[in-house]
Design a protein around this motif. Structure first.
Motif, short mmCIF file in Angstrom:
data_model
loop_
_atom_site.label_atom_id
_atom_site.label_comp_id
_atom_site.label_asym_id
_atom_site.label_seq_id
_atom_site.Cartn_x
_atom_site.Cartn_y
_atom_site.Cartn_z
N LEU A 27 42.94 52.42 44.29
CA LEU A 27 42.03 52.18 43.19
C LEU A 27 42.45 50.96 42.37
CD1 LEU A 27 39.53 53.24 41.69
CD2 LEU A 27 41.08 54.59 40.28
N VAL A 28 43.75 50.81 42.13
CA VAL A 28 44.26 49.65 41.39
C VAL A 28 43.96 48.37 42.16
CG1 VAL A 28 46.38 48.49 40.66
CG2 VAL A 28 46.02 50.89 40.10
N VAL A 29 44.16 48.38 43.46
CA VAL A 29 43.89 47.19 44.28
C VAL A 29 42.40 46.84 44.25
CG1 VAL A 29 43.88 46.31 46.64
CG2 VAL A 29 45.90 47.46 45.76
N VAL A 30 41.54 47.82 44.39
CA VAL A 30 40.10 47.57 44.39
C VAL A 30 39.65 47.01 43.04
CG1 VAL A 30 37.84 48.71 44.48
CG2 VAL A 30 39.56 49.21 46.21
N VAL A 31 40.14 47.58 41.95
CA VAL A 31 39.78 47.08 40.62
C VAL A 31 40.29 45.65 40.43
CG1 VAL A 31 40.21 47.39 38.15
CG2 VAL A 31 39.55 49.34 39.55
N SER A 32 41.49 45.35 40.90
CA SER A 32 42.04 44.00 40.77
C SER A 32 41.23 42.98 41.57
CB SER A 32 43.49 43.97 41.25
OG SER A 32 44.29 44.77 40.44
N VAL A 33 40.82 43.34 42.76
CA VAL A 33 40.01 42.44 43.59
C VAL A 33 38.65 42.18 42.93
CG1 VAL A 33 38.76 42.27 45.77
CG2 VAL A 33 41.15 42.97 45.76
N ILE A 34 38.03 43.21 42.40
CA ILE A 34 36.74 43.04 41.73
C ILE A 34 36.89 42.17 40.50
CG2 ILE A 34 34.92 44.25 40.46
CD1 ILE A 34 35.29 46.57 42.48
N PHE A 35 37.94 42.40 39.71
CA PHE A 35 38.20 41.61 38.51
C PHE A 35 38.40 40.14 38.87
CE2 PHE A 35 41.15 39.67 35.51
CZ PHE A 35 40.45 39.84 34.32
N SER A 36 39.18 39.87 39.91
CA SER A 36 39.43 38.49 40.34
C SER A 36 38.16 37.84 40.84
CB SER A 36 40.50 38.45 41.43
OG SER A 36 41.72 38.90 40.93
N TYR A 37 37.37 38.54 41.61
CA TYR A 37 36.13 37.98 42.15
C TYR A 37 35.16 37.61 41.03
CZ TYR A 37 31.81 37.50 44.76
OH TYR A 37 30.63 37.02 45.27
N VAL A 38 35.08 38.43 40.01
CA VAL A 38 34.15 38.18 38.91
C VAL A 38 34.64 37.04 38.01
CG1 VAL A 38 33.22 39.20 36.78
CG2 VAL A 38 33.20 40.50 38.91
N ASN A 39 35.95 36.92 37.79
CA ASN A 39 36.47 35.98 36.81
C ASN A 39 36.95 34.64 37.37
OD1 ASN A 39 36.13 37.50 34.40
ND2 ASN A 39 37.71 38.86 35.16
N LEU A 40 37.13 34.51 38.68
CA LEU A 40 37.52 33.23 39.25
C LEU A 40 36.33 32.29 39.31
CD1 LEU A 40 39.89 34.07 42.23
CD2 LEU A 40 40.46 32.84 40.16
N LYS A 94 39.75 20.58 45.13
CA LYS A 94 38.95 21.77 44.88
C LYS A 94 39.92 22.94 44.81
CE LYS A 94 35.35 24.62 46.93
NZ LYS A 94 34.41 24.77 48.05
N PHE A 95 39.83 23.71 43.73
CA PHE A 95 40.69 24.87 43.56
C PHE A 95 39.98 25.91 42.71
CE2 PHE A 95 41.87 21.74 40.39
CZ PHE A 95 41.89 22.45 39.21
N TYR A 96 40.50 27.09 42.74
CA TYR A 96 39.94 28.21 41.97
C TYR A 96 40.89 28.57 40.83
CZ TYR A 96 36.75 28.71 45.87
OH TYR A 96 35.80 28.48 46.81
N THR A 97 40.30 28.92 39.69
CA THR A 97 41.12 29.28 38.54
C THR A 97 40.38 30.32 37.70
OG1 THR A 97 42.33 28.41 36.64
CG2 THR A 97 40.19 27.44 37.08
N PHE A 98 41.14 31.02 36.87
CA PHE A 98 40.55 31.95 35.92
C PHE A 98 40.07 31.16 34.70
CE2 PHE A 98 43.31 34.90 38.23
CZ PHE A 98 42.41 35.92 38.47
N SER A 99 39.18 31.74 33.95
CA SER A 99 38.61 31.06 32.80
C SER A 99 39.66 30.73 31.74
CB SER A 99 37.52 31.93 32.16
OG SER A 99 36.51 32.16 33.08
N SER A 100 40.67 31.55 31.61
CA SER A 100 41.68 31.32 30.59
C SER A 100 42.68 30.28 31.04
CB SER A 100 42.37 32.61 30.24
OG SER A 100 43.03 33.15 31.36
#
Length: 100
Positions: A27-40, A94-100
């Protein structure tokens, strides 16, 4: 359902606890993947400034022509990206980053 859980708990507590821990970790892994996909988000453009801490290879700063932000990468003591020495001013990146 409660009776089934109760019987399994009485029969094999170690198996029951290990399955519960596995489900929690999954569950922690799934939530982390979803969070990263949405915020990257993708950043791409031509490099106008690149600064690498050449002595320790621990800090990288990139500024792009079409962007007012500066992007930083902080590496730990023994880890660094050898490819960062191949990026020069004027290169397209070209690279991916979080908003912060």
């Amino acid at each position: 359902m409660i009776d089934l859980i109760s019987r399994n708990w009485k029969a094999d507590k170690a198996l029951f606890v290990s399955v519960a821990l596995f489900i929690a970790a999954l569950l922690v892994v799934v939530v982390s993947v979803i969070f990263s996909y949405v915020n990257l988000h993708v950043v791409q453009g031509r490099v106008s400034l690149i600064d690498v801490d050449a002595g320790k290879h621990t800090h990288l700063t990139i500024k792009l022509l079409n962007d007012s932000n500066r992007y930083y990468q902080q590496y730990e003591n023994r880890f660094y990206d050898a490819g960062m020495n191949n990026v020069h001013n004027g290169d397209n990146v070209k690279f991916y980053t979080f908003s912060s």
